[in-house]
Motif scaffolding. Structure first.
Motif, PDB file in Angstrom:
ATOM      1  N   TYR A 218    -152.688 -98.562  -7.869  1.00  0.00           N
ATOM      2  CA  TYR A 218    -151.940 -97.675  -6.972  1.00  0.00           C
ATOM      3  C   TYR A 218    -150.638 -98.286  -6.545  1.00  0.00           C
ATOM      4  CZ  TYR A 218    -150.924 -94.282  -3.015  1.00  0.00           C
ATOM      5  OH  TYR A 218    -150.470 -93.875  -2.162  1.00  0.00           O
ATOM      6  N   LYS A 219    -150.564 -99.436  -6.111  1.00  0.00           N
ATOM      7  CA  LYS A 219    -149.157-100.039  -5.746  1.00  0.00           C
ATOM      8  C   LYS A 219    -148.284 -99.814  -6.970  1.00  0.00           C
ATOM      9  CE  LYS A 219    -150.831-102.797  -2.067  1.00  0.00           C
ATOM     10  NZ  LYS A 219    -151.005-104.018  -1.548  1.00  0.00           N
ATOM     11  N   GLN A 220    -148.864-100.129  -8.195  1.00  0.00           N
ATOM     12  CA  GLN A 220    -147.968-100.140  -9.437  1.00  0.00           C
ATOM     13  C   GLN A 220    -147.522 -98.805  -9.623  1.00  0.00           C
ATOM     14  OE1 GLN A 220    -146.796-102.886 -10.988  1.00  0.00           O
ATOM     15  NE2 GLN A 220    -147.738-104.155  -9.525  1.00  0.00           N
ATOM     16  N   ILE A 221    -148.448 -97.673  -9.525  1.00  0.00           N
ATOM     17  CA  ILE A 221    -147.640 -96.615  -9.739  1.00  0.00           C
ATOM     18  C   ILE A 221    -146.764 -95.882  -8.980  1.00  0.00           C
ATOM     19  CG2 ILE A 221    -148.750 -93.855 -10.067  1.00  0.00           C
ATOM     20  CD1 ILE A 221    -151.285 -95.199 -11.077  1.00  0.00           C
ATOM     21  N   THR A 222    -147.212 -96.017  -7.582  1.00  0.00           N
ATOM     22  CA  THR A 222    -146.372 -95.771  -6.537  1.00  0.00           C
ATOM     23  C   THR A 222    -144.613 -96.356  -6.706  1.00  0.00           C
ATOM     24  OG1 THR A 222    -147.269 -97.338  -4.934  1.00  0.00           O
ATOM     25  CG2 THR A 222    -147.707 -94.983  -4.600  1.00  0.00           C
ATOM     26  N   ARG A 223    -144.758 -97.393  -7.403  1.00  0.00           N
ATOM     27  CA  ARG A 223    -143.207 -98.003  -7.637  1.00  0.00           C
ATOM     28  C   ARG A 223    -142.892 -97.419  -8.767  1.00  0.00           C
ATOM     29  NH1 ARG A 223    -145.276-104.178  -7.134  1.00  0.00           N
ATOM     30  NH2 ARG A 223    -145.865-104.096  -5.017  1.00  0.00           N
ATOM     31  N   MET A 224    -143.627 -96.926  -9.587  1.00  0.00           N
ATOM     32  CA  MET A 224    -142.981 -96.485 -10.935  1.00  0.00           C
ATOM     33  C   MET A 224    -142.483 -95.037 -10.596  1.00  0.00           C
ATOM     34  SD  MET A 224    -145.726 -97.909 -13.538  1.00  0.00           S
ATOM     35  CE  MET A 224    -145.711 -96.394 -14.515  1.00  0.00           C
ATOM     36  N   VAL A 225    -143.219 -94.389  -9.687  1.00  0.00           N
ATOM     37  CA  VAL A 225    -142.943 -93.061  -9.574  1.00  0.00           C
ATOM     38  C   VAL A 225    -142.458 -92.573  -8.188  1.00  0.00           C
ATOM     39  CG1 VAL A 225    -143.859 -90.719  -9.712  1.00  0.00           C
ATOM     40  CG2 VAL A 225    -144.858 -92.324 -10.920  1.00  0.00           C
ATOM     41  N   PRO A 226    -141.100 -92.697  -7.675  1.00  0.00           N
ATOM     42  CA  PRO A 226    -140.552 -92.774  -6.622  1.00  0.00           C
ATOM     43  C   PRO A 226    -140.586 -91.427  -5.837  1.00  0.00           C
ATOM     44  CG  PRO A 226    -138.618 -92.842  -8.314  1.00  0.00           C
ATOM     45  CD  PRO A 226    -140.059 -93.060  -8.866  1.00  0.00           C
ATOM     46  N   MET A 227    -140.892 -91.276  -4.753  1.00  0.00           N
ATOM     47  CA  MET A 227    -141.063 -90.022  -4.024  1.00  0.00           C
ATOM     48  C   MET A 227    -139.857 -89.664  -3.731  1.00  0.00           C
ATOM     49  SD  MET A 227    -144.230 -89.404  -3.498  1.00  0.00           S
ATOM     50  CE  MET A 227    -144.109 -88.167  -1.842  1.00  0.00           C
ATOM     51  N   SER A 228    -139.231 -88.366  -3.946  1.00  0.00           N
ATOM     52  CA  SER A 228    -138.009 -87.768  -3.672  1.00  0.00           C
ATOM     53  C   SER A 228    -137.639 -87.579  -2.063  1.00  0.00           C
ATOM     54  CB  SER A 228    -137.979 -86.289  -4.302  1.00  0.00           C
ATOM     55  OG  SER A 228    -138.764 -85.426  -3.597  1.00  0.00           O
ATOM     56  N   GLU A 229    -136.541 -87.688  -1.843  1.00  0.00           N
ATOM     57  CA  GLU A 229    -136.282 -87.723  -0.057  1.00  0.00           C
ATOM     58  C   GLU A 229    -136.577 -86.191   0.170  1.00  0.00           C
ATOM     59  OE1 GLU A 229    -134.127 -89.694   1.345  1.00  0.00           O
ATOM     60  OE2 GLU A 229    -134.439 -91.249  -0.072  1.00  0.00           O
TER      61      GLU A 229
ATOM     62  N   SER B  54    -146.256 -77.474  -3.035  1.00  0.00           N
ATOM     63  CA  SER B  54    -145.397 -78.349  -2.749  1.00  0.00           C
ATOM     64  C   SER B  54    -144.054 -78.052  -3.908  1.00  0.00           C
ATOM     65  CB  SER B  54    -145.761 -79.585  -2.383  1.00  0.00           C
ATOM     66  OG  SER B  54    -146.334 -79.822  -1.370  1.00  0.00           O
ATOM     67  N   PHE B  55    -142.968 -78.045  -3.683  1.00  0.00           N
ATOM     68  CA  PHE B  55    -142.001 -78.012  -4.624  1.00  0.00           C
ATOM     69  C   PHE B  55    -141.124 -79.123  -4.547  1.00  0.00           C
ATOM     70  CE2 PHE B  55    -143.551 -73.745  -3.416  1.00  0.00           C
ATOM     71  CZ  PHE B  55    -143.913 -73.266  -4.590  1.00  0.00           C
ATOM     72  N   LYS B  56    -140.541 -79.878  -5.502  1.00  0.00           N
ATOM     73  CA  LYS B  56    -139.687 -80.918  -5.551  1.00  0.00           C
ATOM     74  C   LYS B  56    -138.228 -80.094  -5.893  1.00  0.00           C
ATOM     75  CE  LYS B  56    -142.396 -84.226  -7.666  1.00  0.00           C
ATOM     76  NZ  LYS B  56    -142.765 -85.250  -8.832  1.00  0.00           N
TER      77      LYS B  56
ATOM     78  N   LYS C 123    -138.883 -77.159   4.628  1.00  0.00           N
ATOM     79  CA  LYS C 123    -138.255 -78.189   4.081  1.00  0.00           C
ATOM     80  C   LYS C 123    -139.206 -79.511   4.634  1.00  0.00           C
ATOM     81  CE  LYS C 123    -133.812 -80.060   3.314  1.00  0.00           C
ATOM     82  NZ  LYS C 123    -132.295 -80.108   3.417  1.00  0.00           N
ATOM     83  N   VAL C 124    -139.525 -80.422   3.839  1.00  0.00           N
ATOM     84  CA  VAL C 124    -140.433 -81.582   4.576  1.00  0.00           C
ATOM     85  C   VAL C 124    -139.630 -82.903   3.955  1.00  0.00           C
ATOM     86  CG1 VAL C 124    -142.536 -80.236   4.930  1.00  0.00           C
ATOM     87  CG2 VAL C 124    -142.071 -81.241   2.614  1.00  0.00           C
ATOM     88  N   LYS C 125    -140.065 -83.777   4.680  1.00  0.00           N
ATOM     89  CA  LYS C 125    -139.722 -85.208   4.035  1.00  0.00           C
ATOM     90  C   LYS C 125    -140.955 -86.008   3.760  1.00  0.00           C
ATOM     91  CE  LYS C 125    -134.952 -85.799   6.027  1.00  0.00           C
ATOM     92  NZ  LYS C 125    -134.364 -86.574   6.637  1.00  0.00           N
ATOM     93  N   PRO C 126    -141.094 -86.807   2.965  1.00  0.00           N
ATOM     94  CA  PRO C 126    -142.394 -87.552   2.738  1.00  0.00           C
ATOM     95  C   PRO C 126    -142.522 -88.710   3.974  1.00  0.00           C
ATOM     96  CG  PRO C 126    -140.733 -88.271   1.170  1.00  0.00           C
ATOM     97  CD  PRO C 126    -140.093 -87.024   1.907  1.00  0.00           C
ATOM     98  N   ILE C 127    -143.644 -88.997   4.250  1.00  0.00           N
ATOM     99  CA  ILE C 127    -144.180 -89.935   5.120  1.00  0.00           C
ATOM    100  C   ILE C 127    -144.181 -91.352   4.495  1.00  0.00           C
ATOM    101  CG2 ILE C 127    -145.576 -90.902   6.790  1.00  0.00           C
ATOM    102  CD1 ILE C 127    -146.691 -87.991   7.449  1.00  0.00           C
ATOM    103  N   ALA C 128    -143.150 -92.329   5.183  1.00  0.00           N
ATOM    104  CA  ALA C 128    -143.003 -93.814   4.488  1.00  0.00           C
ATOM    105  C   ALA C 128    -144.411 -94.461   5.049  1.00  0.00           C
ATOM    106  CB  ALA C 128    -141.771 -94.275   4.744  1.00  0.00           C
TER     107      ALA C 128
END
Length: 60
Positions: free
Chosen positions: A12-23, A34-36, A54-59
């Motif tokens: 999971y950690k590897q995948i989240t690094r490979m697929v960055p979340m949009s701002e 949800s729409f990017k 409009k929403v921002k992802p939670i870090a």
């Protein structure tokens, strides 16, 4: 069993690094979609007559 949990967590950690979340993303809470891309969110808004937020992802 603990080994499998460790492998899943590591993957999971590897995948989240490979697929960055949009701002920013856009969400229709009525449809739970949800729409990017804002243009796609606008199309959904016009077709369904639902409001889009409009929403921002939670870090984490």
């Amino acid at each position: 069993m603990e080994e499998n949990g460790t492998i899943i967590q590591y993957t999971y950690k590897q995948i989240t690094r490979m697929v960055p979340m949009s701002e920013v993303s856009w969400k229709c809470f009525r449809c739970n979609l949800s729409f990017k891309d804002e243009s796609i969110a606008d199309i959904h808004k016009k077709i369904s007559n639902h409001s889009i937020t409009k929403v921002k992802p939670i870090a984490a």
